[in-house]
Design an enzyme around this catalytic site. Structure first.
Site, PDB file in Angstrom:
ATOM      1  N   LYS A 203       0.840  -1.216   0.000  1.00 39.03           N
ATOM      2  CA  LYS A 203       0.000   0.000   0.000  1.00 39.03           C
ATOM      3  C   LYS A 203       0.872   1.263   0.000  1.00 39.03           C
ATOM      4  CE  LYS A 203      -2.883   3.185   0.924  1.00 39.03           C
ATOM      5  NZ  LYS A 203      -4.073   3.632   0.278  1.00 39.03           N
ATOM      6  N   CYS A 257      -2.534  11.017   2.140  1.00 37.92           N
ATOM      7  CA  CYS A 257      -1.965   9.729   1.719  1.00 37.92           C
ATOM      8  C   CYS A 257      -0.607   9.897   1.052  1.00 37.92           C
ATOM      9  CB  CYS A 257      -2.933   9.057   0.758  1.00 37.92           C
ATOM     10  SG  CYS A 257      -4.585   8.966   1.449  1.00 37.92           S
TER      11      CYS A 257
HETATM   12  N1  SAJ Z   1      -1.131  15.763  -7.943  1.00 37.56           N
HETATM   13  C1  SAJ Z   1      -0.299  16.538  -8.761  1.00 37.56           C
HETATM   14  N2  SAJ Z   1      -0.057  16.127 -10.041  1.00 37.56           N
HETATM   15  C2  SAJ Z   1      -0.623  14.996 -10.539  1.00 37.56           C
HETATM   16  C3  SAJ Z   1      -1.453  14.211  -9.714  1.00 37.56           C
HETATM   17  C4  SAJ Z   1      -1.689  14.618  -8.422  1.00 37.56           C
HETATM   18  O1  SAJ Z   1       0.227  17.573  -8.335  1.00 37.56           O
HETATM   19  O2  SAJ Z   1      -0.377  14.710 -11.724  1.00 37.56           O
HETATM   20  C5  SAJ Z   1      -1.389  16.177  -6.547  1.00 37.56           C
HETATM   21  C6  SAJ Z   1      -2.874  16.422  -6.265  1.00 37.56           C
HETATM   22  O3  SAJ Z   1      -3.259  17.703  -6.671  1.00 37.56           O
HETATM   23  C7  SAJ Z   1      -2.941  16.210  -4.753  1.00 37.56           C
HETATM   24  C8  SAJ Z   1      -1.905  15.111  -4.526  1.00 37.56           C
HETATM   25  O4  SAJ Z   1      -1.072  15.103  -5.680  1.00 37.56           O
HETATM   26  O5  SAJ Z   1      -2.531  17.376  -4.056  1.00 37.56           O
HETATM   27  C9  SAJ Z   1      -2.482  13.735  -4.314  1.00 37.56           C
HETATM   28  O6  SAJ Z   1      -3.604  13.533  -5.162  1.00 37.56           O
HETATM   29  P1  SAJ Z   1      -3.866  12.184  -5.969  1.00 37.56           P
HETATM   30  O7  SAJ Z   1      -5.075  12.397  -6.795  1.00 37.56           O
HETATM   31  O8  SAJ Z   1      -2.655  11.762  -6.680  1.00 37.56           O
HETATM   32  O9  SAJ Z   1      -4.082  11.081  -4.847  1.00 37.56           O
HETATM   33  P2  SAJ Z   1      -4.997  10.989  -3.522  1.00 37.56           P
HETATM   34  O10 SAJ Z   1      -4.145  11.393  -2.358  1.00 37.56           O
HETATM   35  O11 SAJ Z   1      -6.294  11.651  -3.683  1.00 37.56           O
HETATM   36  O12 SAJ Z   1      -5.253   9.389  -3.460  1.00 37.56           O
HETATM   37  C10 SAJ Z   1      -4.146   8.516  -3.419  1.00 37.56           C
HETATM   38  C11 SAJ Z   1      -4.343   7.398  -4.467  1.00 37.56           C
HETATM   39  N3  SAJ Z   1      -3.121   6.633  -4.619  1.00 37.56           N
HETATM   40  C12 SAJ Z   1      -2.582   6.369  -5.843  1.00 37.56           C
HETATM   41  O13 SAJ Z   1      -3.057   6.783  -6.875  1.00 37.56           O
HETATM   42  C13 SAJ Z   1      -1.372   5.516  -5.874  1.00 37.56           C
HETATM   43  C14 SAJ Z   1      -5.511   6.498  -4.042  1.00 37.56           C
HETATM   44  O14 SAJ Z   1      -5.650   5.407  -4.937  1.00 37.56           O
HETATM   45  C15 SAJ Z   1      -5.288   5.987  -2.620  1.00 37.56           C
HETATM   46  O15 SAJ Z   1      -6.370   5.170  -2.178  1.00 37.56           O
HETATM   47  C16 SAJ Z   1      -5.188   7.192  -1.704  1.00 37.56           C
HETATM   48  O16 SAJ Z   1      -4.038   7.979  -2.113  1.00 37.56           O
HETATM   49  C17 SAJ Z   1      -5.023   6.710  -0.275  1.00 37.56           C
HETATM   50  O17 SAJ Z   1      -6.001   6.781   0.491  1.00 37.56           O
HETATM   51  O18 SAJ Z   1      -3.970   6.171   0.061  1.00 37.56           O
END
Ligand code: SAJ
Length: 405
Positions: A203, A257
């Protein structure tokens, strides 16, 4: 006796409990928070998420119940928060242990405790097993432990609950199979059975992988800024290569996360996790980089004083969750560097920050520079309203004439 008792009805526990109930399982949802419980009992959902309301209605029709204390059940799902200490970079397993303690107070012999909360690798061996043993429960006969970490992404939770693959870590194949059958009532993705230690670290590895990839995009943005190159065009073209898939740069990585989990690996393997640590530092540096971009704009425009408006307080688009959000991180920096002359607006949340303005038109009118921190659908639909403003668009939402990262 109930079949499944879900302990903790937050972002993960609530949709999971609803999904199980709506797919024919007998479920009781438990939470200590009396306000949250009152809302659910009043027929209202407790956070915004696509499809949650419909799922809630169908789970209620199927007989889900909500209460404040655990009840006798065959299976307990623990989905309580695991708070993170920003200084020590460690999670506090206390909520998980307390929840398990309350289960042990009433559970029948032979019941199964499934921990869905994300824990740092090794937590179950280090903290959970000793806590269960201290209550004189024999693990493997009196009680069974399982780790089935959640993987759903806020913004698309319901579809991902249904479609994503899942991992189930258990001490025995029989117990793993029993829990696989429970999740298979709604999960159409592959369900992989493994041991608890592997499930824990897998995870964290998933979220670390994403953090590193976002850090690469953020570092590219800084490199491109130095020579005034368009990072978005470069990423778009590079991604046409069949084996390249670069993510998007942004004002920082928020949420509970991705910005947290990599620290578990850094904490446990400090000499071995150099790339992981560096990626964390790059992502954590982004709010400061945004601040330097604001200062560039102020200098370029020869502005003596400027009211800066930050659009978006949540950690990402179209969610109402503000945990570890880049805007909150920037707010702390602003107090140091810009003397607090800032305004904030977010259509997804109210009263989070001092200086938050509830009306979008008023926010636009009073600010000299608007910094788009979150690419909510709302701003994508209202870009034209920023046409006459000086805008720093950190999310590339496509505002004409805007400055970029
Ligand atoms: N972000 C960027 N650029 C990107 C993608 C995201 O700057 O290209 C930023 C987002 O704006 C945000 C952060 O990253 O601030 C995280 O957002 P996210 O959409 O990547 O992820 P989370 O935190 O909403 O959810 C993640 C997911 N993990 C993965 O994709 C590996 C989700 O599947 C998990 O269940 C979740 O963490 C968790 O609960 O662990």
């Amino acid at each position: 006796m109930d079949k499944i008792c879900v302990v903790g009805l937050g972002y993960i526990g609530l949709p999971t409990a609803l999904m199980l109930a709506a797919n024919g399982e007998q479920v009781v949802g438990v939470d200590k928070d009396s306000d949250l419980l009152a809302k659910l009992l009043d027929g209202k959902i407790t956070f915004e998420e696509d499809g949650l309301e419909e799922l809630f209605k169908s789970a209620v029709k199927c007989g889900i119940s909500f209460q404040s204390a655990c009840t006798a059940a065959e299976i307990y799902i623990i989905a309580v928060p695991t708070p993170f200490d920003k200084i020590t970079k460690k999670i506090d397993p206390a909520y998980v242990i307390t929840a398990i303690d309350s289960v042990l107070d009433i559970c029948p012999k032979g019941s199964i405790i499934v921990i869905e909360s994300t824990v740092s690798p090794g937590t179950i061996d280090k903290f959970v097993r000793p806590a269960v043993a201290a209550r004189e429960f024999a693990i493997g006969s009196d009680i069974h432990l399982v780790h089935a970490p959640e993987r759903i992404i806020p913004g698309n939770m319901i579809a991902e609950l249904r479609d994503n693959a899942r991992t189930i870590g258990a001490d025995s194949p029989e117990i793993a199979e029993k829990i696989r059958q429970m999740y298979a009532t709604f999960c159409k993705g592959e369900i992989v059975l493994t041991d608890i230690r592997t499930a824990e670290i897998t995870k964290v590895v998933e979220n670390t992988y994403r953090d590193i990839n976002i850090a690469f995009a953020n570092e590219l943005a800084k490199i491109c800024r130095q020579d005034n190159l368009n990072v978005y065009e470069i990423i778009k073209i590079a991604n046409m290569h069949p084996r390249v898939a670069i993510l998007q740069p942004g004002p920082g990585v928020g949420g509970h996360c991705i910005s947290v989990d990599p620290w578990f690996l850094v904490g446990d393997y400090p000499q071995l996790s150099l790339l992981i640590h560096e990626a964390r530092k790059i992502n954590d540096s982004m709010p400061t980089f945004v601040l330097s971009r604001i200062q560039d704009i102020i200098a370029e425009k020869s502005m003596k004083s400027a009211k800066i408006g930050f659009y978006g307080i949540t950690y990402k688009e179209d969610v109402d969750d503000t945990r570890e959000s880049p805007t909150l991180q920037l707010y702390d920096l602003l107090k140091l560097h810009l003397g607090g002359s800032a305004a904030f607006y977010d259509p997804m949340c109210e009263n989070v920050l001092p200086g938050q303005i509830a009306d979008f038109a008023e926010f636009v009118a009073v600010c000299d520079i608007i910094v788009v921190m979150v690419g909510h659908s709302h701003i994508r639909q209202n870009k034209a309203k920023l046409a006459d403003k000086i805008v720093l668009d950190t999310r590339n939402v496509g505002i004409d004439g805007a400055y970029q990262l």
